[in-house]
Scaffold this motif. Structure first.
Motif, short mmCIF file in Angstrom:
data_model
loop_
_atom_site.label_atom_id
_atom_site.label_comp_id
_atom_site.label_asym_id
_atom_site.label_seq_id
_atom_site.Cartn_x
_atom_site.Cartn_y
_atom_site.Cartn_z
N ALA A 105 0.84 -1.21 0.00
CA ALA A 105 0.00 0.00 0.00
C ALA A 105 0.87 1.25 0.00
CB ALA A 105 -0.91 0.01 1.22
N SER A 106 0.54 2.19 -0.87
CA SER A 106 1.34 3.39 -1.02
C SER A 106 0.68 4.60 -0.37
CB SER A 106 1.61 3.67 -2.50
OG SER A 106 0.37 3.84 -3.18
N TYR A 107 1.43 5.69 -0.32
CA TYR A 107 0.94 6.93 0.28
C TYR A 107 -0.26 7.47 -0.49
CZ TYR A 107 0.84 11.88 1.57
OH TYR A 107 0.44 13.12 1.97
N ASN A 163 16.38 17.71 10.85
CA ASN A 163 15.86 18.70 9.89
C ASN A 163 14.45 19.16 10.24
OD1 ASN A 163 14.39 16.43 9.29
ND2 ASN A 163 14.71 16.53 7.07
N GLY A 164 13.93 18.72 11.41
CA GLY A 164 12.60 19.14 11.84
C GLY A 164 11.47 18.21 11.40
N LYS A 165 11.78 17.23 10.57
CA LYS A 165 10.77 16.25 10.15
C LYS A 165 10.71 15.11 11.16
CE LYS A 165 9.67 18.28 6.22
NZ LYS A 165 10.51 19.48 6.33
N TYR A 166 9.64 14.30 11.04
CA TYR A 166 9.43 13.15 11.93
C TYR A 166 9.21 11.91 11.07
CZ TYR A 166 8.56 16.72 15.52
OH TYR A 166 8.66 17.80 16.38
N HIS A 202 3.92 -6.45 8.01
CA HIS A 202 4.53 -5.38 7.23
C HIS A 202 4.94 -4.24 8.15
CE1 HIS A 202 0.46 -3.65 7.64
NE2 HIS A 202 1.01 -2.47 7.33
N LEU A 203 5.72 -3.33 7.58
CA LEU A 203 6.07 -2.10 8.28
C LEU A 203 5.33 -0.95 7.63
CD1 LEU A 203 7.86 -0.31 10.19
CD2 LEU A 203 9.44 -0.11 8.25
N HIS A 204 4.62 -0.18 8.45
CA HIS A 204 3.98 1.05 7.98
C HIS A 204 4.94 2.18 8.31
CE1 HIS A 204 0.70 3.98 7.27
NE2 HIS A 204 1.26 4.63 8.29
N PHE A 205 5.34 2.95 7.29
CA PHE A 205 6.34 4.00 7.47
C PHE A 205 5.78 5.34 7.01
CE2 PHE A 205 9.89 6.45 5.52
CZ PHE A 205 10.66 6.66 6.66
N GLU A 206 5.96 6.35 7.87
CA GLU A 206 5.50 7.69 7.54
C GLU A 206 6.61 8.72 7.72
OE1 GLU A 206 2.01 9.02 9.59
OE2 GLU A 206 0.87 7.15 9.22
N ILE A 207 6.51 9.81 6.96
CA ILE A 207 7.29 11.04 7.21
C ILE A 207 6.28 12.12 7.51
CG2 ILE A 207 8.75 12.83 6.20
CD1 ILE A 207 10.33 10.37 6.83
N ALA A 216 1.19 13.88 7.67
CA ALA A 216 2.09 13.05 6.85
C ALA A 216 2.42 13.68 5.50
CB ALA A 216 1.47 11.67 6.64
N LEU A 217 3.64 13.39 5.03
CA LEU A 217 4.11 13.74 3.70
C LEU A 217 4.30 12.44 2.91
CD1 LEU A 217 6.94 16.28 4.69
CD2 LEU A 217 4.60 16.83 3.97
N ASN A 218 4.54 12.56 1.62
CA ASN A 218 4.83 11.38 0.83
C ASN A 218 6.22 10.85 1.23
OD1 ASN A 218 5.65 9.55 -1.19
ND2 ASN A 218 4.43 10.58 -2.75
N PRO A 219 6.28 9.71 1.90
CA PRO A 219 7.58 9.22 2.42
C PRO A 219 8.54 8.79 1.33
CG PRO A 219 5.89 7.56 2.76
CD PRO A 219 5.18 8.78 2.26
N MET A 220 8.03 8.24 0.23
CA MET A 220 8.90 7.78 -0.84
C MET A 220 9.55 8.98 -1.55
SD MET A 220 8.75 4.56 -0.61
CE MET A 220 9.13 3.67 -2.11
#
Length: 230
Positions: A105-107, A163-166, A202-207, A216-220
């Motif tokens: 699953a994508s952003y 850089n202030g992102k998470y 699976h791993l769910h990954f966010e930026i 959230a931003l597009n992590p890819m």
């Protein structure tokens, strides 16, 4: 005057004439020989000195050309090395959260699995796969219930980066860091799992722009812009 007297007087004259002729001949030979010797010496000097000077000049020109080429190659090599070092440094600042995976699953993807569109990128991996910090930072959330973001995330970790992102890591089977822990890029922070609202390991990954859900931003796109190939 007797015949003998005449002959005797003629002999010295003949001998003198012969001597003169012989001397003249020898002189000619000596002059010609000397001239030939001088010419031979001049030719030898020309054959030895002039080509040697030309060879020396050519060797000098070739050496100078080789030196210039070597300097140019050194400058090019240094520039290439600096470029690679810069790229390596940039890439090393951020890494993939898992090494071997299948993207699922994508952003911003929609579907029945989510009440709103998908907020991150899913990496399908077996339970127990090492999960790594995507970048250097400090852990601000860690624990069940999504670390405070809700039960849908299961066990989760959120890291605040320099850089202030998470970055957020969810559906974990095990968490290896706590709130306040400082981490480096590539440091193992957890093991992947199937906790929370998950249809499989699976791993769910966010930026994110904040530590909380909804930012959230597009992590890819973020990882690729940081030089990470995913």
């Amino acid at each position: 005057m007797s015949k003998r007297t005449v002959i005797n007087r003629l002999r010295p004259s003949v001998f003198r004439t012969r001597g003169a002729v012989v001397a003249a001949g020898m002189g000619a030979v000596m002059v010609v020989g000397a001239g030939a010797g001088v010419a031979s010496a001049d030719a030898g000097t020309a054959a030895t000195v002039t080509p040697a000077a030309a060879v020396a000049a050519q060797a000098k020109a070739q050496a100078e050309a080789a030196d210039a080429a070597a300097k140019q190659a050194a400058v090019k090599k240094a520039a290439t090395k600096a470029k690679k070092a810069k790229a390596a440094k940039k890439a090393a600042a951020w890494v993939k959260p898992v090494t071997k995976y299948t993207l699922t699953a994508s952003y911003n993807q929609g579907g029945a699995m989510w009440s709103q569109k998908h907020s991150g990128q899913d990496f399908a991996v077996p339970v127990g796969t090492a999960v790594k910090a995507a970048g250097a930072g400090t852990v601000v959330k860690a624990g069940p219930n999504g670390g405070g973001d809700g039960p849908a995330y299961g066990n989760a970790v959120v890291i605040k980066h320099n850089n202030g992102k998470y970055s957020q890591y969810a559906h974990l089977s095990k968490i290896d860091v706590g709130v306040g822990s400082t981490v480096k890029p590539g440091q193992v922070i957890a093991k992947s799992g199937n906790t929370g609202n998950s249809s499989g390991p699976h791993l769910h990954f966010e930026i994110r722009t904040t530590p909380n859900y909804g930012s959230a931003l597009n992590p890819m796109a973020f990882l690729r812009s940081a030089g990470v190939q995913v």
